[in-house]
Write a protein that holds these residues in place. Structure first.
Motif, PDB file in Angstrom:
ATOM      1  N   ARG A  65       0.673  -1.183   0.031  1.00 23.22           N
ATOM      2  CA  ARG A  65       0.110  -0.076  -0.102  1.00 23.22           C
ATOM      3  C   ARG A  65       0.954   1.412  -0.224  1.00 23.22           C
ATOM      4  NH1 ARG A  65      -4.239  -2.563   3.902  1.00 23.22           N
ATOM      5  NH2 ARG A  65      -5.754  -3.308   2.181  1.00 23.22           N
ATOM      6  N   VAL A  66       1.563   1.375  -0.870  1.00 18.66           N
ATOM      7  CA  VAL A  66       2.557   2.676  -1.261  1.00 18.66           C
ATOM      8  C   VAL A  66       2.052   3.312  -2.392  1.00 18.66           C
ATOM      9  CG1 VAL A  66       4.741   3.264  -1.565  1.00 18.66           C
ATOM     10  CG2 VAL A  66       4.434   1.199  -0.226  1.00 18.66           C
ATOM     11  N   ASP A  67       1.139   4.265  -2.294  1.00 23.94           N
ATOM     12  CA  ASP A  67       0.381   4.677  -3.258  1.00 23.94           C
ATOM     13  C   ASP A  67       1.060   6.223  -3.460  1.00 23.94           C
ATOM     14  OD1 ASP A  67      -0.364   6.343  -1.078  1.00 23.94           O
ATOM     15  OD2 ASP A  67      -2.452   6.033  -1.201  1.00 23.94           O
ATOM     16  N   GLY A  68       0.497   6.803  -4.757  1.00 26.09           N
ATOM     17  CA  GLY A  68       1.152   8.136  -4.990  1.00 26.09           C
ATOM     18  C   GLY A  68       1.559   7.865  -6.572  1.00 26.09           C
ATOM     19  N   THR A  69       2.645   8.693  -6.983  1.00 26.53           N
ATOM     20  CA  THR A  69       2.898   8.620  -8.241  1.00 26.53           C
ATOM     21  C   THR A  69       4.357   8.469  -8.199  1.00 26.53           C
ATOM     22  OG1 THR A  69       3.551  10.901  -8.637  1.00 26.53           O
ATOM     23  CG2 THR A  69       1.312  10.112  -9.364  1.00 26.53           C
ATOM     24  N   VAL A  70       5.159   7.670  -9.280  1.00 25.73           N
ATOM     25  CA  VAL A  70       6.313   7.430  -9.391  1.00 25.73           C
ATOM     26  C   VAL A  70       7.236   8.790  -9.378  1.00 25.73           C
ATOM     27  CG1 VAL A  70       8.306   6.390 -10.748  1.00 25.73           C
ATOM     28  CG2 VAL A  70       6.190   5.349 -10.469  1.00 25.73           C
ATOM     29  N   ASP A  71       6.702   9.907  -9.798  1.00 24.97           N
ATOM     30  CA  ASP A  71       7.534  11.098  -9.895  1.00 24.97           C
ATOM     31  C   ASP A  71       7.500  11.625  -8.465  1.00 24.97           C
ATOM     32  OD1 ASP A  71       7.864  11.021 -12.607  1.00 24.97           O
ATOM     33  OD2 ASP A  71       5.744  11.892 -13.059  1.00 24.97           O
ATOM     34  N   ALA A  72       6.909  11.160  -7.512  1.00 32.40           N
ATOM     35  CA  ALA A  72       6.795  11.767  -6.387  1.00 32.40           C
ATOM     36  C   ALA A  72       8.163  11.326  -5.484  1.00 32.40           C
ATOM     37  CB  ALA A  72       5.847  11.440  -5.315  1.00 32.40           C
ATOM     38  N   TYR A  73       8.753  10.193  -6.187  1.00 32.73           N
ATOM     39  CA  TYR A  73      10.158  10.124  -5.448  1.00 32.73           C
ATOM     40  C   TYR A  73      11.445  10.257  -6.336  1.00 32.73           C
ATOM     41  CZ  TYR A  73       6.672   7.654  -2.577  1.00 32.73           C
ATOM     42  OH  TYR A  73       5.458   7.646  -1.828  1.00 32.73           O
ATOM     43  N   ASN A  74      12.454  10.811  -5.884  1.00 31.64           N
ATOM     44  CA  ASN A  74      13.405  11.411  -6.700  1.00 31.64           C
ATOM     45  C   ASN A  74      14.203  10.308  -7.456  1.00 31.64           C
ATOM     46  OD1 ASN A  74      13.135  13.932  -5.539  1.00 31.64           O
ATOM     47  ND2 ASN A  74      14.304  13.689  -3.703  1.00 31.64           N
ATOM     48  N   ASN A  75      14.593   9.285  -6.878  1.00 26.34           N
ATOM     49  CA  ASN A  75      15.582   8.158  -7.449  1.00 26.34           C
ATOM     50  C   ASN A  75      14.442   7.083  -8.111  1.00 26.34           C
ATOM     51  OD1 ASN A  75      17.411   6.345  -8.054  1.00 26.34           O
ATOM     52  ND2 ASN A  75      18.520   6.399  -6.329  1.00 26.34           N
ATOM     53  N   SER A  76      14.740   6.901  -9.300  1.00 28.70           N
ATOM     54  CA  SER A  76      13.790   5.754 -10.026  1.00 28.70           C
ATOM     55  C   SER A  76      14.130   4.587  -9.564  1.00 28.70           C
ATOM     56  CB  SER A  76      13.726   6.254 -11.642  1.00 28.70           C
ATOM     57  OG  SER A  76      15.228   5.995 -11.867  1.00 28.70           O
ATOM     58  N   LYS A  77      15.415   4.388  -9.117  1.00 24.76           N
ATOM     59  CA  LYS A  77      15.653   2.984  -8.579  1.00 24.76           C
ATOM     60  C   LYS A  77      15.387   2.438  -7.134  1.00 24.76           C
ATOM     61  CE  LYS A  77      19.266   2.722 -12.198  1.00 24.76           C
ATOM     62  NZ  LYS A  77      20.750   2.517 -12.436  1.00 24.76           N
ATOM     63  N   ASP A  78      14.830   3.752  -6.304  1.00 22.79           N
ATOM     64  CA  ASP A  78      14.930   3.377  -4.961  1.00 22.79           C
ATOM     65  C   ASP A  78      13.620   2.504  -4.763  1.00 22.79           C
ATOM     66  OD1 ASP A  78      12.619   5.030  -4.815  1.00 22.79           O
ATOM     67  OD2 ASP A  78      13.498   6.727  -3.939  1.00 22.79           O
ATOM     68  N   LEU A  79      13.535   2.190  -3.333  1.00 22.71           N
ATOM     69  CA  LEU A  79      12.509   1.194  -2.834  1.00 22.71           C
ATOM     70  C   LEU A  79      11.047   1.874  -2.996  1.00 22.71           C
ATOM     71  CD1 LEU A  79      13.639  -0.708   0.198  1.00 22.71           C
ATOM     72  CD2 LEU A  79      12.921  -1.715  -1.730  1.00 22.71           C
ATOM     73  N   PHE A  80      10.967   3.177  -2.699  1.00 23.94           N
ATOM     74  CA  PHE A  80       9.564   3.598  -2.929  1.00 23.94           C
ATOM     75  C   PHE A  80       9.316   3.522  -4.263  1.00 23.94           C
ATOM     76  CE2 PHE A  80      11.355   5.668   0.972  1.00 23.94           C
ATOM     77  CZ  PHE A  80      10.118   6.090   1.762  1.00 23.94           C
ATOM     78  N   THR A  81       9.695   3.865  -5.040  1.00 26.18           N
ATOM     79  CA  THR A  81       9.316   3.802  -6.753  1.00 26.18           C
ATOM     80  C   THR A  81       8.971   2.233  -6.878  1.00 26.18           C
ATOM     81  OG1 THR A  81      10.696   5.497  -7.416  1.00 26.18           O
ATOM     82  CG2 THR A  81       9.859   4.208  -8.733  1.00 26.18           C
ATOM     83  N   SER A  82       9.650   1.323  -6.468  1.00 21.41           N
ATOM     84  CA  SER A  82       9.434  -0.031  -6.618  1.00 21.41           C
ATOM     85  C   SER A  82       8.183  -0.550  -5.989  1.00 21.41           C
ATOM     86  CB  SER A  82      10.606  -0.898  -6.308  1.00 21.41           C
ATOM     87  OG  SER A  82      11.921  -0.678  -6.925  1.00 21.41           O
ATOM     88  N   PHE A  83       8.072  -0.155  -4.912  1.00 22.35           N
ATOM     89  CA  PHE A  83       6.833  -0.390  -4.083  1.00 22.35           C
ATOM     90  C   PHE A  83       5.590   0.165  -4.648  1.00 22.35           C
ATOM     91  CE2 PHE A  83       9.409  -2.126  -0.307  1.00 22.35           C
ATOM     92  CZ  PHE A  83       8.891  -3.554  -0.472  1.00 22.35           C
ATOM     93  N   CYS A  84       5.912   1.665  -5.165  1.00 22.98           N
ATOM     94  CA  CYS A  84       4.644   2.264  -5.616  1.00 22.98           C
ATOM     95  C   CYS A  84       4.356   1.753  -6.790  1.00 22.98           C
ATOM     96  CB  CYS A  84       5.229   3.729  -5.878  1.00 22.98           C
ATOM     97  SG  CYS A  84       3.978   4.756  -6.699  1.00 22.98           S
ATOM     98  N   ALA A  85       5.145   1.013  -7.697  1.00 19.95           N
ATOM     99  CA  ALA A  85       4.620   0.207  -8.744  1.00 19.95           C
ATOM    100  C   ALA A  85       3.749  -0.893  -8.545  1.00 19.95           C
ATOM    101  CB  ALA A  85       5.945  -0.084  -9.703  1.00 19.95           C
ATOM    102  N   LEU A  86       4.081  -1.709  -7.254  1.00 26.85           N
ATOM    103  CA  LEU A  86       3.121  -2.838  -6.857  1.00 26.85           C
ATOM    104  C   LEU A  86       1.988  -2.474  -6.034  1.00 26.85           C
ATOM    105  CD1 LEU A  86       6.091  -5.096  -5.640  1.00 26.85           C
ATOM    106  CD2 LEU A  86       4.710  -5.234  -7.584  1.00 26.85           C
TER     107      LEU A  86
END
Length: 324
Positions: free
Chosen positions: A288-309
């Motif tokens: 349950r990591v919502d939001g947009t990928v653009d909200a996180y700075n590093n496209s390789k970080d965990l937040f972005t990865s979990f956001c996609a899931l």
């Protein structure tokens, strides 16, 4: 869930303990083992442990959230430890007396330097303005986790200071049998201690991620309740830890109504850890990591990865993978 501030208190064992003349399984520098007897600790009895909340003791590294640079920050556990000469004297004393008690420290000269940002834990005692070491010769404390410090890269992977959030693993809000990974505002974690678990922490007993795709997250202390805990009885606890699927835990921490904490480790009972799949690692989990990928700075970080899931469910925590 308990709020501890920067408390790094020594939690007593639920059973009275004895000293055994064998090398410690937990501490390399300790020439003796602390083992549980069959007698319940009077501290636990006085705190009415039979009415206490039993929670899982997780195997990771302790963290703390408090203000730094004017905003909520994650802090890593860093014990101030003795230098080589002082440690040699301490080990010699331990070997001779089979105990740590009674050893005299010179806090000004016996300890290694720590970063200027280091702070001692709140309940560390002080004498003549100096923090006093615990029975193991350490002074528990904290240092802030900065993105630039590679020593704490796994800590920094679970926080995003730009958005003020942390990746937290907790019971699901709609199903207590399921876990969820969520991006939680750091402000909501203020003055809490948490456990960092994951791929590169303490041998990864919960099977999170892989070398190619490391996965780490924070778990608030006291948040993982043990369902149907055994009675506080030596033999029943041993049987539960060895035979019950829910007993595949490192230990139990009981939270008593008067604020007292007591615990038991598997090693107190002479049991292996880990011993096969863990109860925690096999629990189902939803992302349950919502939001947009653009909200996180590093496209390789965990937040972005979990956001996609976001919204995806896994049948076991250890099955989390980013390429589906």
């Amino acid at each position: 869930m308990r709020r501890l501030g920067s408390v790094q208190q020594k939690i007593p064992c639920v059973f009275l303990t004895d000293v055994k003349e064998e090398q410690s399984r937990k501490r390399d520098c300790q020439a003796f083992q602390v083992v549980a007897t069959e007698n319940v600790n009077p501290v636990a009895l006085d705190a009415n442990i039979d009415c206490a909340l039993a929670t899982e003791k997780l195997d990771g590294t302790c963290c703390y959230v408090t203000v730094y640079k004017g905003q909520p920050y994650l802090w890593a556990r860093l014990d101030r430890k003795p230098n080589k000469q002082a440690e040699k004297r301490f080990k010699k004393y331990q070997h001779s007396y089979k105990s740590c008690k009674g050893f005299t420290w010179n806090v000004e000269e016996d300890f290694k330097t720590v970063p200027e940002t280091w702070i001692p834990a709140h309940r560390v005692k002080h004498h003549n303005g100096h923090p006093v070491p615990d029975d193991h010769g350490h002074i528990p404390g904290w240092v802030p986790v900065d993105k630039d410090n590679k020593q704490y890269c796994w800590h920094s992977s679970v926080v995003d200071y730009d958005v003020g959030a942390a990746l937290v693993l907790r019971p699901s809000s709609d199903d207590e049998n399921r876990l969820e990974i969520a991006a939680v505002p750091l402000a909501d974690l203020q003055e809490q201690t948490l456990e960092l678990i994951g791929t590169n922490v303490n041998g990864n007993p919960y099977g999170l991620g892989s070398k190619k795709q490391p996965v780490h997250c924070l778990v608030s202390h006291g948040s993982i309740r043990i369902r149907n805990p055994p009675p506080v009885d030596f033999h029943q606890l041993c049987s539960w830890l060895q035979e019950s699927p829910e007993g595949r835990v490192e230990g139990i921490v009981w939270h008593c109504n008067d604020g007292t904490l007591v615990k038991v480790h598997r090693h107190h009972l002479g049991l292996r850890w880990p011993d096969g799949d863990t109860c925690f690692g096999t629990r189902p989990v939803v992302i349950r990591v919502d939001g947009t990928v653009d909200a996180y700075n590093n496209s390789k970080d965990l937040f972005t990865s979990f956001c996609a899931l976001n919204g995806h469910c896994f049948s076991r925590l250890q099955d989390i993978q980013f390429e589906l």
